[in-house]
Design an enzyme around this catalytic site. Sequence first.
Site, short mmCIF file in Angstrom:
data_model
loop_
_atom_site.label_atom_id
_atom_site.label_comp_id
_atom_site.label_asym_id
_atom_site.label_seq_id
_atom_site.Cartn_x
_atom_site.Cartn_y
_atom_site.Cartn_z
N ASN A 9 32.38 37.49 44.07
CA ASN A 9 33.04 36.86 42.91
C ASN A 9 33.10 35.36 43.19
OD1 ASN A 9 34.71 36.00 40.86
ND2 ASN A 9 36.57 36.95 41.69
N LYS A 11 34.06 33.08 41.26
CA LYS A 11 35.17 32.46 40.53
C LYS A 11 34.69 31.20 39.79
CE LYS A 11 38.28 34.18 44.04
NZ LYS A 11 39.68 34.35 44.41
N HIS A 94 41.23 40.85 36.87
CA HIS A 94 41.44 40.17 38.15
C HIS A 94 42.84 39.57 38.17
CE1 HIS A 94 41.00 37.34 41.45
NE2 HIS A 94 39.93 38.03 41.84
N GLU A 96 43.89 36.82 39.05
CA GLU A 96 43.95 35.44 38.56
C GLU A 96 43.98 35.43 37.03
OE1 GLU A 96 40.63 33.99 40.87
OE2 GLU A 96 41.85 34.22 42.68
N GLU A 164 43.03 44.94 45.12
CA GLU A 164 43.17 43.59 45.64
C GLU A 164 44.64 43.21 45.72
OE1 GLU A 164 39.25 41.35 45.00
OE2 GLU A 164 40.53 40.92 43.30
N GLY A 170 42.54 35.02 48.61
CA GLY A 170 42.38 33.59 48.86
C GLY A 170 43.40 33.01 49.84
N SER A 210 40.53 38.22 50.99
CA SER A 210 40.23 37.52 52.24
C SER A 210 39.26 38.29 53.15
CB SER A 210 41.53 37.19 52.99
OG SER A 210 42.32 36.30 52.23
C1 PEP Z 1 38.63 37.80 44.77
O1 PEP Z 1 38.50 36.77 44.14
O2 PEP Z 1 38.50 38.87 44.17
C2 PEP Z 1 38.94 37.73 46.20
C3 PEP Z 1 39.14 38.84 46.83
O3 PEP Z 1 39.01 36.48 46.77
P1 PEP Z 1 39.04 36.13 48.35
O4 PEP Z 1 37.98 36.97 49.01
O5 PEP Z 1 38.75 34.69 48.41
O6 PEP Z 1 40.39 36.50 48.86
#
Ligand code: PEP
Length: 263
Positions: A9, A11, A94, A96, A164, A170, A210
């Site tokens: 992803n 983003k 997601h 976000e 998640e 992040g 992460s």
């Molecule tokens: C994501 O954006 O779905 C995500 C898991 O981000 P990160 O790996 O940066 O934590």
Amino acid sequence: MRIPLIAGNWKMNTTVAEAVNLVHSILDRLDKIEGVEKLLCPPFVSLFTMKELLKGSSIKLGAQNMYFKTKGAYTGEISPLMLSELCEFVILGHSERRGYFGETDEIVNRKVKAALVNNLKPIVCIGETPEDNETGRAEEVLYRQLNQSLNDIEPIQDIVIAYEPIWAIGTGKAASGEQSAVTIDFIRNTMTKLWGKRISQDLRILYGGSVTSHNIAEFISQPEIDGALVGGSSLKPKDFLDITNQAATIKVPHTSTHLRTKE
Ligand code: PEP
């Protein structure tokens, strides 16, 4: 059989030119990795170019969001019909989107339905906040997100669920492999209650938050975890290739013994 999935992803990162460079730096090596499904989800503006670049390769393309209407006076929105010409997957719900843009489970539910009608495979994201975790409400929240986001949807194997935990996205603070396997087991059991055993055994459930080349082995070696949704590390060519290679090496595809019939 659940084929592991490693999804990047990107983003709101990469201009079209940067997306082209990033793809060029991984294309040949990523293409050759067998045994896992590989997916890239760039920003909307790069989808068309990416589609051309990935043509003939084993790498799949996905979007990061969409609106639930097919067309009309919805200035600035992108429809599932538009996406269906360009890609196979779409990330929905997601954290976000939920956090910054007010997406509720009801909106996610409308989007999942619209994606399926347009032959897009939704990656439905769920996850608890740090407060939910601290107050012991994580399972209640995950149950609600699944129940409402997938409300009134015919059980279908084409949906991917991404677990998640918001506190891990992040932040550099990933959940542990064991911890996330327990939660993913809870998610699969919930899906068994909602959709029945046969479909839920075939659903792919990913971990996200992460993930790096240093911790992917911890997640992918858990039998219940079918891959990863990777944010930050998917923008680093070496790391994303390493993550995908490790997933392909470690993961033995889970075999389900039943026929794929409807419940
Ligand atoms: C994501 O954006 O779905 C995500 C898991 O981000 P990160 O790996 O940066 O934590």
